[in-house]
Design an enzyme around this catalytic site. Structure first.
Site, short mmCIF file in Angstrom:
data_model
loop_
_atom_site.label_atom_id
_atom_site.label_comp_id
_atom_site.label_asym_id
_atom_site.label_seq_id
_atom_site.Cartn_x
_atom_site.Cartn_y
_atom_site.Cartn_z
CG ASP A 13 -6.15 2.89 -15.08
OD1 ASP A 13 -6.11 3.24 -13.77
OD2 ASP A 13 -5.29 2.53 -15.30
CG HIS A 30 -12.11 6.99 -7.28
ND1 HIS A 30 -12.28 6.36 -8.27
CD2 HIS A 30 -11.55 7.24 -6.33
CE1 HIS A 30 -10.22 6.11 -8.62
NE2 HIS A 30 -9.88 6.57 -7.25
CG LEU A 125 -26.24 -5.35 -19.77
CD1 LEU A 125 -25.52 -5.35 -20.65
CD2 LEU A 125 -26.26 -3.89 -19.00
CD GLU A 194 -9.99 -9.75 -31.82
OE1 GLU A 194 -9.16 -8.84 -32.13
OE2 GLU A 194 -9.90 -10.87 -32.02
C1 FPP Z 1 -9.00 3.21 -11.43
O1 FPP Z 1 -8.30 4.89 -11.37
C2 FPP Z 1 -9.99 3.51 -10.82
C3 FPP Z 1 -10.61 2.53 -10.25
C4 FPP Z 1 -9.24 1.88 -8.61
C5 FPP Z 1 -11.95 2.06 -9.07
C6 FPP Z 1 -12.69 1.85 -10.15
C7 FPP Z 1 -14.00 2.82 -9.72
C8 FPP Z 1 -14.43 3.52 -10.47
C9 FPP Z 1 -14.89 4.24 -11.63
C10 FPP Z 1 -15.73 4.39 -9.40
C11 FPP Z 1 -16.43 4.05 -8.69
C12 FPP Z 1 -17.30 2.71 -9.08
C13 FPP Z 1 -18.55 2.12 -9.53
C14 FPP Z 1 -19.40 1.27 -10.46
C15 FPP Z 1 -19.84 2.98 -8.57
P1 FPP Z 1 -7.15 5.18 -10.94
O2 FPP Z 1 -7.22 5.70 -9.37
O3 FPP Z 1 -6.15 3.88 -10.83
O4 FPP Z 1 -6.77 6.49 -11.46
P2 FPP Z 1 -4.84 6.43 -12.40
O5 FPP Z 1 -4.43 5.30 -12.44
O6 FPP Z 1 -5.34 7.71 -12.65
O7 FPP Z 1 -4.53 6.99 -10.66
#
Ligand code: FPP
Length: 227
Positions: A13, A30, A125, A194
């Site tokens: 997040d 992202h 892994l 945990e």
């Molecule tokens: C949360 O940050 C993240 C997501 C909803 C998407 C996770 C995606 C990635 C880490 C990148 C792509 C993944 C791969 C595997 C290529 P948020 O947008 O909710 O952040 P915020 O809470 O600050 O708004």
């Protein structure tokens, strides 16, 4: 004996905030987040204990985001899988997913299937991406299946039908970005996990912080309900 960090699961997040803090568009966060996915996965593949790394990449609720952001995440995932296949091969990482893939485009579904096929023999892994994943839904579907089967209901019979349970119980569950909640992620398998909550935003998370978390995990007493 000290705790073994066999299965690490992460709620990634904070990408949006990371970008906004820098005056950038959310999608840039992202993009950086995908780089963190690569570095943390590579680290995990070289770690002596970690066998499974499950990452929450897209929840069933994430479809509610603006279409432009959802489309970007889909393209990012597709590019990631295309460009990182060499990383999976180099570090002998098996790629797997949990969640309902049927809502993704057929091209993305084909890409996911191809990378799974190409990496299915690797054992260093297993990286599991949670895609269109929601834990309550998965437990409800398993319960419905079990009812139809007429089998007796027990932790074992239900657990066997939960799609993501095949990767085993979670030892360490991490959430980056400062919030302290589970957001419908691996509820069944985290029964004795945990929990670690860090304010670090996902693009800033790195292997050093993961090592620090594992070191703290080693000092915790896990009783699994016993004394
Ligand atoms: C949360 O940050 C993240 C997501 C909803 C998407 C996770 C995606 C990635 C880490 C990148 C792509 C993944 C791969 C595997 C290529 P948020 O947008 O909710 O952040 P915020 O809470 O600050 O708004």
């Amino acid at each position: 004996m000290s705790n073994i960090a066999r299965h690490v699961a992460i709620i990634m997040d904070g990408n949006g905030r990371w970008a906004t803090e820098r005056g950038l568009k959310r999608v840039k966060g992202h993009e950086r987040g995908a780089e963190t996915v690569r570095t943390v996965t590579t680290f995990a593949s070289n770690h002596p204990e970690i066998e499974v790394l499950t990452l929450y990449a897209f929840s069933t609720e994430n479809w509610r985001r603006p279409k432009m952001e959802v489309d970007f995440l889909m393209r990012l995932l597709d590019n990631y899988l295309k460009n990182e296949t060499k990383t999976y091969i180099k570090h002998q990482i098996r790629f797997e997913t949990i969640g309902d893939l049927s809502r993704f485009s057929s091209a993305l579904q084909r890409r996911i299937a191809a990378v799974k096929e190409e990496t299915k023999g690797f054992k260093r892994l297993t990286q599991v991406l949670a895609l269109n994943y929601g834990s309550q839904d998965e437990i409800a579907r398993a319960a419905a299946q079990l009812c139809r089967s007429g089998e007796a209901i027990s932790v074992e019979t239900l657990g066997r039908r939960i799609e993501s349970a095949r990767f085993g119980p979670v030892d360490i569950l991490i959430r980056t970005g400062g919030d302290q909640r589970l957001s419908n992620f691996l509820l069944w398998q985290s029964a004795y996990a945990e929990l670690f909550f860090t304010p670090t935003l996902w693009p800033d998370f790195d292997p050093d912080e993961l090592e620090t978390i594992i070191a703290e995990f080693k000092t915790r007493t896990r009783r699994f309900g016993g004394i």
